[in-house]
Design a protein around this motif. Sequence first.
Motif, mmCIF file in Angstrom:
data_model
loop_
_atom_site.group_PDB
_atom_site.id
_atom_site.type_symbol
_atom_site.label_atom_id
_atom_site.label_comp_id
_atom_site.label_asym_id
_atom_site.label_seq_id
_atom_site.Cartn_x
_atom_site.Cartn_y
_atom_site.Cartn_z
ATOM 1 N N THR A 161 8.451 -36.004 20.780
ATOM 2 C CA THR A 161 7.211 -36.476 20.058
ATOM 3 C C THR A 161 7.419 -36.605 18.531
ATOM 4 N N ASP A 180 3.485 -41.174 24.986
ATOM 5 C CA ASP A 180 3.933 -39.739 25.193
ATOM 6 C C ASP A 180 3.306 -39.026 26.234
ATOM 7 N N GLN A 226 0.291 -37.495 23.296
ATOM 8 C CA GLN A 226 0.368 -36.372 24.100
ATOM 9 C C GLN A 226 -0.668 -35.625 24.110
HETATM 10 MG MG LIG Z 1 6.003 -33.900 23.000
#
Ligand SMILES: [Mg+2]
Length: 229
Positions: free
Chosen positions: A47, A166, A92
Amino acid sequence: MSLLLRRLKKSFREPDGNPLPIINIDHFELKQAEQVALVGSSGGGKTTLLHLISGIHTPDSGEVIIDQVNLAGLGEPARDRFRAMKIGYIFQTFNLLPAFTALENVLLGMSFSGQKSNRAHAIDLLDEVGLKHRLSHKPSKLSVGEQQRVAIARALANKPKLLLADEPTASIDSRNQNNVLRMIRDVCKEHHVTLLLVTHSEEVARQFDRVETLSDFNKPEELLATASK
Ligand SMILES: [Mg+2]
Ligand SMILES: Nc1ncnc2c1ncn2[C@@H]1O[C@H](COP(=O)(O)OP(=O)(O)OP(=O)(O)O)[C@@H](O)[C@H]1O
């Protein structure tokens, strides 16, 4: 668009103030319209890397070159503009705006890029992720997998040239996961969008011709070694 990372370094700080190196990438490249799956252990920096590529974070040093522009050399307003115009980002944690409906979240994705809001296109995108029946729901009234699919539609709304995803199907059941993944990859193929997709799923990664493991090219421990010399 093509992507080139050169000598990219990023450390955070431990609560006690000691540096915590996360990213140390000598060289990494994506060609225009390439589709790449990025895998690696939790906490490894995937990330963080997407944040650096998108200009949300700035590196401590090194270059993020997207179509000959070094994003790391731009100021924050210019980076924000560049991201809004050229990059789609499926977070994410989704990062939907809670006060707005599914449709409005997608329309906002368009308006940030300076495009004229195109309601029909926004509805089409939500239809493609299977959410035509949830246009007027706010995020809190959507299931987690539905929120994730709104985030996917929003990331595609500004017709990006580079899509950073993500774990975009982590909250979706396996049948829909395959449909949504196919949709993302087809849109990217059709519009020559470069795709970098983080996944923990072997089933997802298997579908990509190129799969990169972050720890193969990211060596943060080497920063600690040089710092202590
Ligand atoms: Mg991550
Ligand atoms: N703002 C921050 N300050 C301090 N440490 C941070 C910060 N952001 C991330 N980290 C640390 O950096 C490391 C990498 O985090 P990152 O979110 O990039 O991992 P990841 O590979 O995406 O993991 P996951 O697969 O669980 O999503 C983690 O150990 C995390 O604790």
